[in-house]
Design an enzyme around this catalytic site. Structure first.
Site, PDB file in Angstrom:
ATOM      1  N   HIS A 170     -10.637   2.814   4.029  1.00  0.00           N
ATOM      2  CA  HIS A 170      -9.202   2.761   2.519  1.00  0.00           C
ATOM      3  C   HIS A 170     -10.229   2.087   0.687  1.00  0.00           C
ATOM      4  O   HIS A 170      -9.714   2.511   0.288  1.00  0.00           O
ATOM      5  CB  HIS A 170      -9.466   0.567   2.535  1.00  0.00           C
ATOM      6  CG  HIS A 170      -8.142  -0.137   1.799  1.00  0.00           C
ATOM      7  ND1 HIS A 170      -7.697   0.382   0.773  1.00  0.00           N
ATOM      8  CD2 HIS A 170      -7.197  -1.080   2.315  1.00  0.00           C
ATOM      9  CE1 HIS A 170      -6.707   0.172   0.223  1.00  0.00           C
ATOM     10  NE2 HIS A 170      -6.252  -1.024   0.485  1.00  0.00           N
ATOM     11  N   GLU A 393       8.648  14.881   3.229  1.00  0.00           N
ATOM     12  CA  GLU A 393       9.638  16.238   4.521  1.00  0.00           C
ATOM     13  C   GLU A 393       8.149  16.755   4.800  1.00  0.00           C
ATOM     14  O   GLU A 393       7.603  16.624   3.659  1.00  0.00           O
ATOM     15  CB  GLU A 393      10.657  16.324   3.393  1.00  0.00           C
ATOM     16  CG  GLU A 393      11.434  17.382   3.977  1.00  0.00           C
ATOM     17  CD  GLU A 393      11.745  16.486   4.769  1.00  0.00           C
ATOM     18  OE1 GLU A 393      12.598  17.544   5.908  1.00  0.00           O
ATOM     19  OE2 GLU A 393      13.182  16.140   4.557  1.00  0.00           O
TER      20      GLU A 393
END
Length: 450
Positions: A170, A393
């Site tokens: 993180h 995508e």
């Protein structure tokens, strides 16, 4: 109004995953050796985040080997503009600060397979702990002591579908910058240029010199105080208790109903911005606080992340690649949470976000320069609702679903999108609570919804 998933739908507890290959991916071009400064926000978030992205079979990618080759190459190309992602965490002996050594040591890459078809592993929305098998742990990846900041695991299913599990430190990204990284990875996989040029200047979030803490920060816990008081370490700790997992689905109609309720201020002017996030967070806060004990005078504090990119002066670039979120908070007595109007709770949640001005954010960052601590509250709402990971995508299509790997943390409530993000516009609320608290939480959830 509102629906609830089964507590335990029929799901395999073992996905029968076999690891076939583990390797390192290195930047495709030479990168400069340097140390990357980590902000006081980054250094607090020194733990791994694990996400799984499920994809259905694609006619142009009939085998997982083809996907693995293209993904491996795209990752190698991505490690050039994201050189820190191929680095390693280190402690600077001179400053005592955590940094990233951009040493091109590489990212991990694992190829695996499951004996199941994708349809056999159950409802992807339900937080099956077995999904952890689709993400490789980063500790001691290929040699003892080597801990990459990211490891990709591509797991193929018998039907031609596959999952990409990603474990990242993180310290490298928040949700927004990780989404940008995924968009860039997808663009590179399609042999296109970067969708967004990342901004790596983390000095933009450095503390002021000298630090100036100009606000009280009850949302932050000083670990020095914790050592003195013996206080429990809070919302980030995994629980050893037996917990029930339940997912509560709120449709767009449910959320619209909550918004209508929040408009009823009893004749007084409203100070709160009525958004879907604010009403759902207020609703969840009330239910979670009241599910614990019966003391009406007990105070409850809710925590939730606020993106500070647009809050700062000057604003951070939207392409800032790092952690640019701080913890907002709201506090109320349980009596007010039970008896007060939803409009007032929404106002308190809104006030937490509007409190996050440039000066407040700088004060919180400076607090981190002076103290060793982390966010402090009774419940944390972690929202994956509109991050849009499933809208990226790739050459092999968009993910059927993207989700975090869920662990036993009873004080963290997750908000995440339905499997069809363009469907009813609703949200899923995941709670993990001891059985008695869950029973009360569930009753209150529908009581305050209707």
């Amino acid at each position: 109004m509102g629906t609830i998933y089964q507590e335990a739908p029929p799901i395999p507890q073992d996905l029968k995953v076999s690891i076939h290959q583990s390797s390192m991916v290195f930047p495709s071009k030479e990168t400069q050796r340097k140390s990357l400064f980590l902000s006081n926000i980054d250094k607090v978030l020194n733990f791994d985040v694990e996400t799984v992205h499920f994809f259905e079979s694609h006619k142009d990618f009939p085998t997982a080997d083809i996907v693995a080759h293209k993904l491996n190459k795209a990752l190698a190309d991505a490690l050039v503009p994201y050189d820190f992602f191929a680095g390693r965490l280190k402690l600077n002996s001179d400053t005592g600060r955590l940094e990233i050594d951009c040493n091109a040591a590489g990212a991990g890459f694992v190829v695996a397979s499951s004996e199941y078809k994708l349809d056999d592993i159950g409802d992807l929305v339900y937080p099956n702990p077995a999904f952890a098998q689709l993400v490789h742990k980063t500790k001691d990846f290929l040699q003892p002591g080597d801990q990459p900041l990211c490891v990709f695991q591509l797991t193929s299913f018998k039907c031609g579908s596959f999952a990409i599990g990603i474990s990242t430190s993180h310290t490298t990204f928040d949700g927004l910058s990780f989404k940008t990284f995924l968009e860039n990875l997808a663009a590179l996989a399609a042999n296109k240029s970067l969708a967004v040029t990342p901004c790596h200047d983390r000095q933009l979030l450095a503390a002021r010199s000298p630090p100036r803490v100009s606000f009280p920060h009850p949302e932050l816990l000083n670990l020095g105080d914790l050592a003195v008081t013996g206080t429990e370490s809070g919302v980030f700790e995994a629980s050893s208790e037996n917990l029930d997992f339940k997912i509560f689905h709120l449709s767009s109609d449910d959320i619209a109903g909550l918004k209508e309720k929040a408009k009823d201020t009893g004749g007084r002017p409203s100070a709160g911005r009525i958004t879907g996030f604010n009403v759902v967070t207020a609703h969840v806060w009330r239910c979670k606080a009241l599910s614990v004990g019966d003391d009406p005078n007990r105070s409850s504090t809710i925590l939730y992340a606020v993106d500070i990119r647009s809050k700062l002066e000057p604003p951070l670039p939207k392409s800032y690649a790092g952690n640019a979120v701080l913890t907002a908070y709201a506090t109320a007595k349980c009596r007010e949470l039970e008896e007060g109007a939803l409009s007032r709770l929404v106002e308190m949640v809104t006030e937490g976000a509007t409190r996050m001005t440039n000066e407040y954010a700088r004060s919180a960052i400076d607090w981190g320069e002076l103290h060793n601590g982390f966010p402090n509250g009774e419940v944390l709402v972690s929202s994956w609702w509109r991050l849009g990971f499933a809208k990226v995508e790739y050459p092999w299509g968009k993910p059927k679903y993207s989700c975090p790997v869920v662990y036993h943390r009873k004080d963290i409530i997750l908000l995440f999108p339905p499997i069809d993000e363009d469907g009813d516009g609703g949200v899923n609320v995941l709670a993990a609570l001891p059985p008695q608290e869950m029973e009360k939480f569930q009753k209150l959830f529908y009581q305050f919804l209707n």
